[in-house]
Design a protein around this motif. Structure first.
Motif, PDB file in Angstrom:
ATOM      1  N   ASP A  24       0.989  -1.233   0.013  1.00 20.26           N
ATOM      2  CA  ASP A  24       0.085   0.014   0.105  1.00 20.26           C
ATOM      3  C   ASP A  24       0.714   1.252  -0.048  1.00 20.26           C
ATOM      4  OD1 ASP A  24      -2.506  -1.205   0.001  1.00 20.26           O
ATOM      5  OD2 ASP A  24      -2.344  -1.768   2.060  1.00 20.26           O
ATOM      6  N   ALA A  25       1.951   1.221   0.779  1.00 16.10           N
ATOM      7  CA  ALA A  25       2.683   2.580   0.845  1.00 16.10           C
ATOM      8  C   ALA A  25       3.793   2.573  -0.418  1.00 16.10           C
ATOM      9  CB  ALA A  25       3.501   2.617   2.101  1.00 16.10           C
ATOM     10  N   ALA A  26       3.762   1.631  -1.020  1.00 21.36           N
ATOM     11  CA  ALA A  26       4.861   1.726  -2.259  1.00 21.36           C
ATOM     12  C   ALA A  26       4.399   2.754  -3.125  1.00 21.36           C
ATOM     13  CB  ALA A  26       4.968   0.458  -2.799  1.00 21.36           C
ATOM     14  N   SER A  27       5.224   3.519  -3.571  1.00 17.64           N
ATOM     15  CA  SER A  27       4.977   4.405  -4.908  1.00 17.64           C
ATOM     16  C   SER A  27       5.677   4.264  -6.124  1.00 17.64           C
ATOM     17  CB  SER A  27       4.943   5.935  -4.339  1.00 17.64           C
ATOM     18  OG  SER A  27       6.372   6.183  -4.180  1.00 17.64           O
ATOM     19  N   MET A  28       5.092   4.582  -7.333  1.00 18.57           N
ATOM     20  CA  MET A  28       5.716   4.551  -8.501  1.00 18.57           C
ATOM     21  C   MET A  28       6.923   5.232  -8.657  1.00 18.57           C
ATOM     22  SD  MET A  28       4.204   2.319 -10.076  1.00 18.57           S
ATOM     23  CE  MET A  28       3.720   2.209 -11.897  1.00 18.57           C
ATOM     24  N   ASP A  29       7.021   6.310  -7.846  1.00 19.35           N
ATOM     25  CA  ASP A  29       8.063   7.393  -7.804  1.00 19.35           C
ATOM     26  C   ASP A  29       9.374   6.695  -7.095  1.00 19.35           C
ATOM     27  OD1 ASP A  29       6.817   9.483  -8.937  1.00 19.35           O
ATOM     28  OD2 ASP A  29       5.950  10.429  -7.117  1.00 19.35           O
ATOM     29  N   ARG A  30       8.817   6.034  -5.943  1.00 13.03           N
ATOM     30  CA  ARG A  30      10.089   5.275  -5.182  1.00 13.03           C
ATOM     31  C   ARG A  30      10.628   4.200  -6.183  1.00 13.03           C
ATOM     32  NH1 ARG A  30      13.012   3.615  -1.540  1.00 13.03           N
ATOM     33  NH2 ARG A  30      12.377   2.004   0.189  1.00 13.03           N
ATOM     34  N   VAL A  31       9.444   3.461  -7.018  1.00 10.85           N
ATOM     35  CA  VAL A  31      10.097   2.293  -7.551  1.00 10.85           C
ATOM     36  C   VAL A  31      10.832   2.692  -8.701  1.00 10.85           C
ATOM     37  CG1 VAL A  31       9.296   0.519  -9.310  1.00 10.85           C
ATOM     38  CG2 VAL A  31       7.881   0.783  -7.106  1.00 10.85           C
ATOM     39  N   ALA A  32      10.773   4.132  -9.089  1.00 10.27           N
ATOM     40  CA  ALA A  32      11.488   4.517 -10.476  1.00 10.27           C
ATOM     41  C   ALA A  32      12.798   4.955 -10.026  1.00 10.27           C
ATOM     42  CB  ALA A  32      10.614   5.774 -10.861  1.00 10.27           C
ATOM     43  N   GLU A  33      12.876   5.450  -8.747  1.00  8.48           N
ATOM     44  CA  GLU A  33      14.073   5.925  -8.066  1.00  8.48           C
ATOM     45  C   GLU A  33      14.990   4.736  -7.896  1.00  8.48           C
ATOM     46  OE1 GLU A  33      15.370   7.782  -3.718  1.00  8.48           O
ATOM     47  OE2 GLU A  33      13.414   8.420  -4.464  1.00  8.48           O
ATOM     48  N   MET A  34      14.393   3.649  -7.108  1.00  9.14           N
ATOM     49  CA  MET A  34      15.071   2.417  -6.711  1.00  9.14           C
ATOM     50  C   MET A  34      15.467   1.522  -7.843  1.00  9.14           C
ATOM     51  SD  MET A  34      16.005   0.683  -3.835  1.00  9.14           S
ATOM     52  CE  MET A  34      14.868   0.796  -2.536  1.00  9.14           C
ATOM     53  N   SER A  35      14.935   1.935  -9.228  1.00  3.24           N
ATOM     54  CA  SER A  35      15.219   1.115 -10.316  1.00  3.24           C
ATOM     55  C   SER A  35      16.176   1.768 -10.993  1.00  3.24           C
ATOM     56  CB  SER A  35      14.053   0.700 -10.906  1.00  3.24           C
ATOM     57  OG  SER A  35      13.046   0.041 -10.231  1.00  3.24           O
ATOM     58  N   GLY A  36      16.213   3.272 -10.790  1.00  2.00           N
ATOM     59  CA  GLY A  36      17.165   4.223 -11.829  1.00  2.00           C
ATOM     60  C   GLY A  36      16.615   4.388 -13.032  1.00  2.00           C
ATOM     61  N   VAL A  37      15.158   4.402 -13.051  1.00  4.19           N
ATOM     62  CA  VAL A  37      14.711   4.530 -14.474  1.00  4.19           C
ATOM     63  C   VAL A  37      13.564   5.710 -14.411  1.00  4.19           C
ATOM     64  CG1 VAL A  37      14.583   2.281 -15.110  1.00  4.19           C
ATOM     65  CG2 VAL A  37      12.693   3.087 -14.045  1.00  4.19           C
ATOM     66  N   ALA A  38      13.183   6.440 -15.464  1.00  9.61           N
ATOM     67  CA  ALA A  38      12.192   7.566 -15.219  1.00  9.61           C
ATOM     68  C   ALA A  38      10.586   6.869 -15.133  1.00  9.61           C
ATOM     69  CB  ALA A  38      11.895   8.187 -16.709  1.00  9.61           C
ATOM     70  N   ARG A  39       9.959   7.615 -14.250  1.00  8.32           N
ATOM     71  CA  ARG A  39       8.595   7.006 -13.886  1.00  8.32           C
ATOM     72  C   ARG A  39       7.912   6.603 -15.321  1.00  8.32           C
ATOM     73  NH1 ARG A  39       3.492   9.012 -12.205  1.00  8.32           N
ATOM     74  NH2 ARG A  39       2.674   8.398 -10.232  1.00  8.32           N
ATOM     75  N   ARG A  40       8.159   7.534 -16.226  1.00  7.46           N
ATOM     76  CA  ARG A  40       7.389   7.092 -17.728  1.00  7.46           C
ATOM     77  C   ARG A  40       7.776   5.686 -18.085  1.00  7.46           C
ATOM     78  NH1 ARG A  40       8.254  11.147 -22.470  1.00  7.46           N
ATOM     79  NH2 ARG A  40      10.220  10.238 -22.304  1.00  7.46           N
ATOM     80  N   THR A  41       8.962   5.393 -17.795  1.00  8.78           N
ATOM     81  CA  THR A  41       9.443   4.098 -18.124  1.00  8.78           C
ATOM     82  C   THR A  41       8.704   3.008 -17.605  1.00  8.78           C
ATOM     83  OG1 THR A  41      11.498   5.063 -18.701  1.00  8.78           O
ATOM     84  CG2 THR A  41      11.561   2.520 -18.463  1.00  8.78           C
TER      85      THR A  41
END
Length: 196
Positions: A24-41
């Motif tokens: 629930d707390a996981a955000s797409m922004d944090r996933v993008a940051e952790m993955s080293g990719v743009a949110r759009r990707t």
């Protein structure tokens, strides 16, 4: 070593976020940051959003776990030991406890994450063990009037000391000596209960 694809990189980063923050707390922004990719990707790879990414990340995550394997050595005690060792390797894999906590938290929304996580789950081994116990009973090499109960007993004897205390925050030793003691105890108990 093969180069990691963009999708694999995203899924690895996503799972780290899900394990650390919860679904629930996981955000797409944090996933993008952790993955080293743009949110759009992220949305290019997972147009349906977080839920589809989560399920894909879980599937990828389970590929890294030791598979619960089966081997009938021809000897009762050796076969029980082989199965108990396989259960130990499975449940003591890195990130298993954080994964179980997260999977239990979202189990109503995503059933099957604990019981049958794809082909890497424990159900195939449980079925094989149950059939083997029935075979040993018919051959009079073991006395197992209830093979299903005996199967659950072996899993419980191994899982209880290795998983559940850690799951609720009780730290127990997890080194090789402790694991061996768990296997030895489980096999000895099964032999006392069921060996001819």
């Amino acid at each position: 070593m093969a180069r990691e694809s963009g999708r694999e990189k995203i899924l690895r980063g996503a799972m780290r976020v899900f394990l650390e923050d919860g679904y629930d707390a996981a955000s797409m922004d944090r996933v993008a940051e952790m993955s080293g990719v743009a949110r759009r990707t992220l949305y290019n790879q997972f147009p349906a959003g977080k839920e589809s990414m989560f399920l894909a990340a879980v599937e990828e995550f389970w590929k890294g776990f030791p598979q619960l394997s089966w081997e009938d050595s021809g000897e009762v005690e050796a076969t029980l030991r082989y199965v108990a060792d396989a259960i130990v390797r499975f449940w003591t894999a890195e990130d298993m406890v954080p994964y179980l906590r997260m999977a239990i938290a979202v189990s109503e929304r995503f059933p099957g994450l604990v019981v049958r996580p794809g082909d890497g789950g424990k159900l195939p081994l449980m079925e094989q063990l149950m059939q083997w116990l029935k075979k040993m009973h018919r051959a009079r090499r073991m006395r197992v009037p209830n093979a299903e109960l005996a199967m659950w007993q072996l899993f419980g004897l191994v899982t209880e000391p290795l998983v559940w205390p850690r799951l609720i925050g009780i730290e127990l030793p997890t080194g090789e000596a402790f694991r061996k003691a768990v296997v030895d105890g489980a096999v000895a108990a099964m032999m006392r209960l069921y060996a001819v």
